[in-house]
Design a protein around this motif. Structure first.
Motif, PDB file in Angstrom:
ATOM      1  N   VAL A 282       4.746  -5.278 -10.150  1.00 21.82           N
ATOM      2  CA  VAL A 282       5.598  -5.941  -9.056  1.00 21.82           C
ATOM      3  C   VAL A 282       4.860  -7.079  -7.577  1.00 21.82           C
ATOM      4  CG1 VAL A 282       7.207  -4.851  -7.012  1.00 21.82           C
ATOM      5  CG2 VAL A 282       6.356  -3.447  -8.817  1.00 21.82           C
ATOM      6  N   ARG A 283       6.026  -7.846  -8.043  1.00 27.38           N
ATOM      7  CA  ARG A 283       5.470  -9.551  -7.368  1.00 27.38           C
ATOM      8  C   ARG A 283       6.297  -9.514  -5.852  1.00 27.38           C
ATOM      9  NH1 ARG A 283       6.987 -11.220 -11.837  1.00 27.38           N
ATOM     10  NH2 ARG A 283       8.492 -12.580 -11.313  1.00 27.38           N
ATOM     11  N   ALA A 284       6.249  -9.594  -4.523  1.00 29.96           N
ATOM     12  CA  ALA A 284       6.193 -10.312  -3.436  1.00 29.96           C
ATOM     13  C   ALA A 284       5.684 -11.192  -2.484  1.00 29.96           C
ATOM     14  CB  ALA A 284       7.147  -8.652  -2.609  1.00 29.96           C
ATOM     15  N   THR A 285       7.089 -11.030  -1.444  1.00 32.02           N
ATOM     16  CA  THR A 285       5.690 -11.529   0.394  1.00 32.02           C
ATOM     17  C   THR A 285       5.768 -10.785   0.647  1.00 32.02           C
ATOM     18  OG1 THR A 285       6.733 -13.820  -0.727  1.00 32.02           O
ATOM     19  CG2 THR A 285       6.150 -14.149   1.171  1.00 32.02           C
ATOM     20  N   VAL A 286       3.877 -10.855   1.342  1.00 37.78           N
ATOM     21  CA  VAL A 286       4.150  -9.875   1.781  1.00 37.78           C
ATOM     22  C   VAL A 286       3.625 -10.326   3.550  1.00 37.78           C
ATOM     23  CG1 VAL A 286       2.840  -7.605   2.740  1.00 37.78           C
ATOM     24  CG2 VAL A 286       4.013  -8.104   1.046  1.00 37.78           C
ATOM     25  N   GLU A 287       3.938 -11.163   4.591  1.00 42.81           N
ATOM     26  CA  GLU A 287       3.111 -11.490   5.547  1.00 42.81           C
ATOM     27  C   GLU A 287       2.617 -12.666   5.075  1.00 42.81           C
ATOM     28  OE1 GLU A 287      -0.540  -8.649   5.986  1.00 42.81           O
ATOM     29  OE2 GLU A 287       0.577  -7.987   6.911  1.00 42.81           O
TER      30      GLU A 287
ATOM     31  N   ASP B   5       4.829  -2.382  -2.906  1.00 41.10           N
ATOM     32  CA  ASP B   5       4.980  -1.110  -4.270  1.00 41.10           C
ATOM     33  C   ASP B   5       6.029   0.206  -3.298  1.00 41.10           C
ATOM     34  OD1 ASP B   5       3.860  -1.519  -6.357  1.00 41.10           O
ATOM     35  OD2 ASP B   5       1.775  -0.045  -5.772  1.00 41.10           O
ATOM     36  N   GLN B   6       6.115  -0.197  -2.215  1.00 42.60           N
ATOM     37  CA  GLN B   6       7.064   1.135  -1.332  1.00 42.60           C
ATOM     38  C   GLN B   6       8.192   1.304  -2.159  1.00 42.60           C
ATOM     39  OE1 GLN B   6       7.107   0.759   3.231  1.00 42.60           O
ATOM     40  NE2 GLN B   6       6.101  -1.915   2.736  1.00 42.60           N
ATOM     41  N   LEU B   7       8.749  -0.006  -2.406  1.00 35.92           N
ATOM     42  CA  LEU B   7      10.220  -0.244  -2.871  1.00 35.92           C
ATOM     43  C   LEU B   7      10.230  -0.218  -4.297  1.00 35.92           C
ATOM     44  CD1 LEU B   7      11.406  -3.491  -0.635  1.00 35.92           C
ATOM     45  CD2 LEU B   7      11.855  -0.579  -0.473  1.00 35.92           C
ATOM     46  N   SER B   8       8.932   0.542  -5.242  1.00 37.11           N
ATOM     47  CA  SER B   8       9.225   0.828  -6.405  1.00 37.11           C
ATOM     48  C   SER B   8       8.938   2.121  -6.764  1.00 37.11           C
ATOM     49  CB  SER B   8       8.047   0.381  -6.719  1.00 37.11           C
ATOM     50  OG  SER B   8       7.979   0.266  -8.251  1.00 37.11           O
ATOM     51  N   PRO B   9       9.474   2.260  -7.150  1.00 32.71           N
ATOM     52  CA  PRO B   9      10.195   3.711  -8.433  1.00 32.71           C
ATOM     53  C   PRO B   9       8.517   4.129  -9.322  1.00 32.71           C
ATOM     54  CG  PRO B   9      11.624   2.486  -9.489  1.00 32.71           C
ATOM     55  CD  PRO B   9      10.833   1.818  -8.631  1.00 32.71           C
ATOM     56  N   HIS B  10       7.765   3.289  -9.691  1.00 28.26           N
ATOM     57  CA  HIS B  10       7.687   3.889 -10.627  1.00 28.26           C
ATOM     58  C   HIS B  10       6.076   4.642 -10.447  1.00 28.26           C
ATOM     59  CE1 HIS B  10       3.610   2.642 -13.302  1.00 28.26           C
ATOM     60  NE2 HIS B  10       5.177   2.223 -14.153  1.00 28.26           N
ATOM     61  N   VAL B  11       5.499   5.503 -11.049  1.00 28.11           N
ATOM     62  CA  VAL B  11       4.476   6.639 -10.908  1.00 28.11           C
ATOM     63  C   VAL B  11       3.571   6.621  -9.961  1.00 28.11           C
ATOM     64  CG1 VAL B  11       3.955   6.525 -12.900  1.00 28.11           C
ATOM     65  CG2 VAL B  11       3.881   8.567 -11.868  1.00 28.11           C
TER      66      VAL B  11
ATOM     67  N   ARG C 248      -0.391   6.371   2.829  1.00 26.68           N
ATOM     68  CA  ARG C 248       0.407   7.357   4.280  1.00 26.68           C
ATOM     69  C   ARG C 248      -0.482   8.289   4.191  1.00 26.68           C
ATOM     70  NH1 ARG C 248       5.968   7.081   1.612  1.00 26.68           N
ATOM     71  NH2 ARG C 248       6.884   5.189   2.365  1.00 26.68           N
ATOM     72  N   VAL C 249      -1.374   8.815   3.597  1.00 25.91           N
ATOM     73  CA  VAL C 249      -2.343   9.843   3.941  1.00 25.91           C
ATOM     74  C   VAL C 249      -3.257   9.190   5.031  1.00 25.91           C
ATOM     75  CG1 VAL C 249      -4.246  11.169   3.161  1.00 25.91           C
ATOM     76  CG2 VAL C 249      -2.231  11.744   2.188  1.00 25.91           C
ATOM     77  N   ARG C 250      -3.808   7.768   5.022  1.00 24.52           N
ATOM     78  CA  ARG C 250      -5.045   7.269   6.224  1.00 24.52           C
ATOM     79  C   ARG C 250      -4.744   6.465   6.767  1.00 24.52           C
ATOM     80  NH1 ARG C 250      -9.442   4.735   1.062  1.00 24.52           N
ATOM     81  NH2 ARG C 250      -9.211   5.898  -0.331  1.00 24.52           N
ATOM     82  N   SER C 251      -2.732   6.711   6.479  1.00 28.12           N
ATOM     83  CA  SER C 251      -1.999   6.030   8.180  1.00 28.12           C
ATOM     84  C   SER C 251      -2.397   4.694   7.884  1.00 28.12           C
ATOM     85  CB  SER C 251      -2.866   7.144   9.697  1.00 28.12           C
ATOM     86  OG  SER C 251      -2.885   8.688   9.219  1.00 28.12           O
ATOM     87  N   LEU C 252      -2.057   3.932   7.263  1.00 26.44           N
ATOM     88  CA  LEU C 252      -1.741   2.909   6.967  1.00 26.44           C
ATOM     89  C   LEU C 252      -1.094   2.303   7.525  1.00 26.44           C
ATOM     90  CD1 LEU C 252      -4.147   1.845   3.860  1.00 26.44           C
ATOM     91  CD2 LEU C 252      -5.228   2.278   6.364  1.00 26.44           C
ATOM     92  N   VAL C 253      -0.662   1.123   8.509  1.00 29.94           N
ATOM     93  CA  VAL C 253       0.501   0.537   9.335  1.00 29.94           C
ATOM     94  C   VAL C 253       0.661  -0.262   7.895  1.00 29.94           C
ATOM     95  CG1 VAL C 253       2.181  -1.221  10.606  1.00 29.94           C
ATOM     96  CG2 VAL C 253       0.069   0.924  10.970  1.00 29.94           C
ATOM     97  N   LEU C 254       2.101  -0.291   6.753  1.00 28.09           N
ATOM     98  CA  LEU C 254       2.310  -1.635   6.131  1.00 28.09           C
ATOM     99  C   LEU C 254       3.365  -1.963   6.255  1.00 28.09           C
ATOM    100  CD1 LEU C 254       3.193   1.580   2.841  1.00 28.09           C
ATOM    101  CD2 LEU C 254       1.281   0.595   3.860  1.00 28.09           C
ATOM    102  N   SER C 255       3.469  -3.323   6.027  1.00 27.80           N
ATOM    103  CA  SER C 255       4.976  -4.046   6.071  1.00 27.80           C
ATOM    104  C   SER C 255       5.487  -4.296   4.995  1.00 27.80           C
ATOM    105  CB  SER C 255       3.691  -5.502   5.649  1.00 27.80           C
ATOM    106  OG  SER C 255       2.918  -6.086   7.208  1.00 27.80           O
ATOM    107  N   LEU C 256       6.996  -5.039   5.434  1.00 25.31           N
ATOM    108  CA  LEU C 256       7.905  -4.256   4.571  1.00 25.31           C
ATOM    109  C   LEU C 256       8.077  -6.493   3.913  1.00 25.31           C
ATOM    110  CD1 LEU C 256      10.620  -3.648   4.049  1.00 25.31           C
ATOM    111  CD2 LEU C 256      11.530  -5.042   5.847  1.00 25.31           C
ATOM    112  N   PRO C 257       7.915  -5.480   2.363  1.00 21.96           N
ATOM    113  CA  PRO C 257       7.642  -6.911   1.592  1.00 21.96           C
ATOM    114  C   PRO C 257       8.969  -8.078   1.416  1.00 21.96           C
ATOM    115  CG  PRO C 257       7.757  -4.291   0.025  1.00 21.96           C
ATOM    116  CD  PRO C 257       8.354  -4.582   1.945  1.00 21.96           C
TER     117      PRO C 257
END
Length: 760
Positions: free
Chosen positions: A368-373, A332-338, A348-357
């Motif tokens: 949203v659909r994407a390939t992650v890891e 979801d990090q590339l989505s503008p949806h609310v 981000r508040v929980r300090s989780l490390v996100l992967s680039l989709p």
């Protein structure tokens, strides 16, 4: 006028000191004449409205001083009158109520489809039955129904609710909402003039036009002070035969406490409010706010934050909530949806490390659909049926009860978890409403376009007197008028749909930090900071300013009445009376200036270090929030049977409690609570919270004791299950309540970080 009258008074004073008495009289007479002409116009305009206020006494006094040659007295009165008018002008500057933003939001044209041709036509040309095309991001131009496919709509303009909705073929769509998805076709069911949005504009205009002008404090007192002054002056003239004596009475009767002291107190209140981020658009609004007895509030953006937030993360068996959130946020990090923004913010508040989709595809209304890891991830609606697994059934049940939206996480075709989101209650709402009741409000009512169940839940938590759900803008206006017929009513809102109700109330208050321009245009008061407690501050200030204004006016008039009696028997000539009146004015103005200061009922003097602690522990609460439902989920697993997997999950939860929750609670006990003890009135103020800390630690140790027994035996014994369940559910209840209590009672006391940074 103020500049000229003050200049004439000073010039005359300089000339008199220089021995040029004639020139001094000319200056003072000119200053008096400058005030007479506009004052006569103001009196005539008021009489046409069948009103007689303080200006009439001032005009009579000004004319009287000219008639008997007491020019210095006239100049002094002219300065008083001009000063009062200048203060009123500063207080009464207010934005227009024409709701320009409503008109700017409304579309001016529509795209009409005929066969394979789409043409742009003026909105007035749209007729019932036309097939209209509404593009992405466009405002729906007229009421209608979805002709084919489905539409994803942002209806917050009309309902105030932040979550988007879907409409399928045949479903009705109202004008004014925004197309948040791909283009869709709409079959017009009404013309633009007959549609919902045009009705809101008409409602707002009618409500604003129907609002009676505020009768100011000074004019209410002038209603009896004016005839009394005239009667005393006339009686003095009749008995003595001296016009000069009557003028002397009018000079000391000039209602400077009304012309100056009351406006000074009110303007002082306006100035003090503005420093707190509360813009009040006139002295009349401040006076009325000080007399309010009923508060009507919108829900979304007023009592709630107005933004969806993650309230719970549910994980399928063999999945962890943090991993569910991490994968969902990565997509979801590339989505503008609310909802996507809320999920990413929580990660981000929980300090989780996100992967680039990679290969991101967003389908409006689906997700949203994407390939992650290397795995294919979907966030949004599940691709297929959810089935009857206990955990998915529980998620759907909780979502219905809480009025929450659900974003399902699917990994390689299998549902792995769900993120529940809803618009949370403001941390400062309960404390603010308690303060407002303490300030004199007798009735608190919530109006919302949301469903009854979530609205009623908020009403119960806040102790509201009445909750009205499923309200249209017209319903809100009717409700405000109903309340206004009984008591002076304040309406608080933040959306375009609230604008008509704000205009209909005695005082409209807009949450202007994130609210619509339309609501701010329609309101008498705008809160420029996103804090509801500023309304309680404004009410405290309004009541104090009004109380001081009344005190100053009554004291000044009492002194004036005494001076009138002395002047009526001939012991006080006009010039001396004008100087005496000046002394009275100085006294009451100094008293009125007390409205600039004073302790607010809910204000606490917190040291910067204490506020920093509050922000620190509030941030830690956000990070720890995910542990609370994990305790309950572990209890649910245990209730289904004490399997080895359950033992492993209980050990994980116990580790989280020992390594993260207990250190947080101990730090609060040793650092935060001692810092709050002084401002809150002593250690007893935090004693209840300390007892909750002790209970959390006791239950955690009890859980640990059971796990030691189970670890040595290699399994959870049947005799342990009941006590373990009691400890787990008890922990969940105590932690949930304790977190909320600290946030409402303590964390809401801190200034916003940006406000804290501005302090010297």
């Amino acid at each position: 006028m103020l500049v000229v009258t003050v200049g004439a008074l000073l010039a005359g004073g300089v000339a008199w000191l220089a021995g040029a008495a004639v020139f001094a009289d000319v200056c003072w007479a000119a200053g008096t004449l400058v005030a007479v002409l506009p004052a006569v116009w103001w009196v005539v305009a008021a009489l046409r409205r069948k009103q007689a206020g303080v200006d009439l006494i001032a005009v009579l006094a000004l004319v009287g001083t000219l008639a008997v040659g007491e020019y210095v007295a006239g100049a002094l009165i002219a300065v008083m009158l001009a000063t009062g008018r200048a203060l009123d002008a500063a207080a009464e500057r207010r934005a227009s109520h024409d709701l320009r933003a409503l008109l700017e939001h409304a579309p001016k044209s529509a795209r009409r489809r005929s066969g394979d041709t789409v043409t742009v036509v003026p909105l007035s040309k749209v007729v019932v039955g036309d097939l209209l095309v509404v593009g992405p991001g466009e405002v729906v131009p007229a009421d209608g129904v979805v002709d084919s496919g489905f539409a994803v709509l942002d209806e917050s303009v009309l309902t105030g609710e932040p979550l988007q909705v879907e409409r399928s073929a045949g479903d009705p769509v109202r004008s004014g909402v925004v197309n948040a998805g791909s283009a869709f076709e709409l079959r017009a069911a009404a013309t633009a003039e007959e549609s919902t949005y045009a009705g809101i504009v008409r409602l707002a205009r009618q409500a604003g036009a129907e609002s009676a002008p505020v009768v100011r404090l000074a004019d209410r007192y002038a209603a009896w002070f004016l005839p009394l002054s005239l009667a005393v002056a006339g009686l003095a003239w009749l008995v003595s035969g001296s016009a000069e004596r009557a003028v002397a009475v009018l000079v000391v009767a000039t209602p400077c406490p009304l012309l100056l002291a009351a406006p000074v107190a009110i303007v002082s209140g306006l100035s003090r409010s503005s420093r707190l981020g509360v813009i009040i658009r006139g002295g009349g609004a401040l006076e009325t706010l000080g007399r309010a007895r009923t508060l009507v509030m919108d829900k979304t953006g007023t009592l709630t934050t107005g933004r969806p937030a993650v309230v719970e993360i549910a994980a399928a068996p063999n999945w962890q909530p943090d991993e569910v959130l991490r994968l969902a946020a990565s997509v979801d990090q590339l989505s503008p949806h609310v909802l996507a923004e809320a999920i990413t913010a929580e990660a981000r508040v929980r300090s989780l490390v996100l992967s680039l989709p990679r290969d991101v595809v967003e389908e409006p209304g689906r997700g949203v659909r994407a390939t992650v890891e290397g795995r294919r991830i979907e966030v949004g609606k599940p691709g297929g049926p959810l089935g009857e697994e206990p955990w998915t059934v529980a998620v759907q049940s909780r979502a219905r009860l809480d009025g929450a939206a659900v974003a399902w996480l699917t990994v390689d075709g299998a549902v792995a978890g769900a993120v529940l989101l809803r618009d949370p209650l403001r941390r400062d709402a309960p404390r603010t409403l308690r303060r407002l009741r303490g300030a004199g409000l007798r009735r608190l009512v919530m109006l919302t376009g949301d469903r009854r169940e979530p609205a009623q839940e908020i009403g119960t938590v806040l102790g509201l007197d009445e909750v009205r759900a499923d309200q249209t803008p017209a319903d809100k206006v009717a409700a405000v008028r109903e309340e206004r017929a009984r008591q002076v009513t304040v309406m608080v809102g933040d959306g375009v749909n609230d604008a008509p109700a704000l205009a209909a109330a005695d005082v409209g208050v807009a949450m202007g930090a994130r609210g619509s321009t339309a609501s701010s245009e329609a309101a008498d008061i705008v809160l420029t900071t996103d804090r509801l407690d500023r309304l309680a501050d404004a009410m405290d200030i309004a009541r104090r300013a009004r109380r001081i204004a009344v005190q100053s006016a009554m004291t000044g008039m009492a002194l004036s009445l005494a001076a009138m009696a002395v002047a009526a028997v001939g012991w006080l000539p006009p010039a001396a009376g004008a100087l005496l009146q000046e002394g009275i004015d100085v006294a009451v103005i100094l008293n009125a200036l007390r409205a600039l200061r004073g302790k607010l009922a809910g204000g606490l003097a917190l040291a910067p270090a204490t506020e920093q602690l509050l922000h620190r522990f509030a941030a830690e609460h956000d990070e720890l929030r995910g542990i609370v439902p994990a305790v309950r989920d572990a209890a649910d697993l245990l209730a289904a049977g004490p399997t080895p997997e359950v033992l492993s999950e209980l050990q994980r939860v116990h580790k989280l409690l020992c390594e993260r929750v207990l250190p947080h609670e101990r730090a609060e006990e040793t650092q935060l609570y001692p810092a709050l003890a002084g401002p809150l009135g002593g250690p007893e103020a935090t004693a209840t919270m300390s007892r909750a800390h002790a209970e959390i630690e006791r239950l955690t140790h009890r859980l640990g004791h059971h796990l030691q027994l189970a670890g040595s035996a290699g399994r959870i014994g049947p005799d342990q299950v009941d006590d373990l369940l009691s400890a787990l559910y008890g922990l969940f209840a105590v932690l949930s309540l304790h977190f909320v209590q600290e946030e409402e009672n303590y964390f809401a006391l801190a200034a916003e970080p940006e406000e804290l940074g501005k302090r010297p």
